[in-house]
Design a protein around this motif. Sequence first.
Motif, mmCIF file in Angstrom:
data_model
loop_
_atom_site.group_PDB
_atom_site.id
_atom_site.type_symbol
_atom_site.label_atom_id
_atom_site.label_comp_id
_atom_site.label_asym_id
_atom_site.label_seq_id
_atom_site.Cartn_x
_atom_site.Cartn_y
_atom_site.Cartn_z
ATOM 1 N N ASP A 43 0.839 -1.195 0.000
ATOM 2 C CA ASP A 43 0.000 0.000 0.000
ATOM 3 C C ASP A 43 0.873 1.244 0.000
ATOM 4 N N GLU A 44 2.032 1.132 0.662
ATOM 5 C CA GLU A 44 3.034 2.202 0.581
ATOM 6 C C GLU A 44 4.370 1.542 0.315
ATOM 7 N N PHE A 45 5.157 2.177 -0.537
ATOM 8 C CA PHE A 45 6.421 1.564 -0.924
ATOM 9 C C PHE A 45 7.466 2.650 -1.072
ATOM 10 N N SER A 46 8.653 2.428 -0.501
ATOM 11 C CA SER A 46 9.726 3.399 -0.720
ATOM 12 C C SER A 46 11.053 2.663 -0.824
ATOM 13 N N ILE A 47 11.950 3.246 -1.578
ATOM 14 C CA ILE A 47 13.263 2.630 -1.727
ATOM 15 C C ILE A 47 14.304 3.729 -1.806
ATOM 16 N N GLU A 48 15.402 3.558 -1.104
ATOM 17 C CA GLU A 48 16.552 4.455 -1.270
ATOM 18 C C GLU A 48 17.810 3.613 -1.268
ATOM 19 N N SER A 49 18.756 4.049 -2.063
ATOM 20 C CA SER A 49 19.952 3.231 -2.195
ATOM 21 C C SER A 49 21.183 4.092 -2.393
ATOM 22 N N SER A 50 22.266 3.671 -1.751
ATOM 23 C CA SER A 50 23.569 4.293 -1.968
ATOM 24 C C SER A 50 24.566 3.147 -1.859
#
Lengths: 112, 316
Positions: B282-289
């Motif tokens: 229902d909610e999705f987030s992605i961060e990448s380093s």
Amino acid sequence: MKNIEELSKELGYSVFSMEEAGAIILDGYTSDLLSDVMGNASEDCALITIQAHKNTVAVASLIGIRAIILCNGRTPASDMVEAAAREKIALLGTEENQFTVSFRLAQALGKV
Amino acid sequence: MQTIPINTYNSPTVILELIYRLKVKDVMTRKLISAPLGSTMRTVQNLMRENSITGVPVVLGNRLLGIVSMDDIIRALDFGYIQEPVEKHMTKNLILLEDDMPVSFAISYFDRYSFHRFPVLNKNKELVGMVTTRDITTRLLLEINREVENLERMNQTTTVTDGLAKDVHSFSILKHDFENAGFASTQIKKKLKSSGVFPPIIRRAAIASYELEMNIVVHSNGGKITAEYGPHEVVITCEDSGPGIPDLNKAMEKGFSTANEWIRSLGFGAGMGLPNVQSVSDEFSIESSPKGTIVRSTILFNEPHEIGKENTNEEH
């Protein structure tokens, strides 16, 4: 509507594990890509695949697949058989390839 | 003498990482109140009173020439030279910091020298800020708070959010550990089942957690899956320690995969993992380093599922 034992006998599969012989199979899904199975296979279906390892059981268990049919004569590793028994997922095998298994299972389930 | 009670060589790793990661420019005051060359000591005294500060840099343009401290002012009043120009009485023997130095430098400077503040210069030797012990402790407290929050989150313990006690489960996942892959997702599924969550919702949570778990096994150097159970939702967070996803847009594309032949032969690396997670969330987030990737998937227990489209085979 047929249960696992009936289907297995009718289609001549070898049985590696069958804890719940009476579980009803409603459909089939053919894939060797586990993410594809995860995203698209329905519950109470039989998975037609050549992935003869434990991770297939994990996927099946998580989304409610009742039977795994290993094609092309692949035999499961012992830890896969144990996992299938523990999760009460039938583990069957056949010399047929995925196309043939899909076609015959669909017939047996009255899908075609 | 003002000191900051943090040991810069054998403090806990989290603290050491923090004081080396933070730079002087992250903690310094940029709003400078300075006196131009030619001002009198009286002018500086007034500046101090009006702005409640205890040290004023003396500048010519952006160039730092000296500092007048409260002590210098008191001495000027004592000896009657408060009307004289600052250049005669300011402190010229200055200890300087550079804006790119780690905060650990500033901390050891405060331990070593008796100054209450250090001027900060940039690479071009221009005055860009001032640092006091207060600047450093304030920023450190904020950062330490954040670290403690993270630690609590990672620590399988009960944490309190919005005043509601929540269950939090955390699972360590090792690189290429296909043997135990699926354990975290199975536990999450069991927990939801025992709480009486609606089966289609459990299925979505199982898909999200399994895909995220496999991502850590297949692609990362190892990491953690955390499930936070709330009254109305489960939040599944996947954190790994690198090497990061070079192109997030590509990673979200169906069918795109960087898995090698060996991984593919096991049936993984179909390029469906992240798209699957997104479609059941229902909610999705992605961060990448390069330091790591964090994916967060929220699955609500009651809301109708409208984001993405999952094949639910409704004909049965």
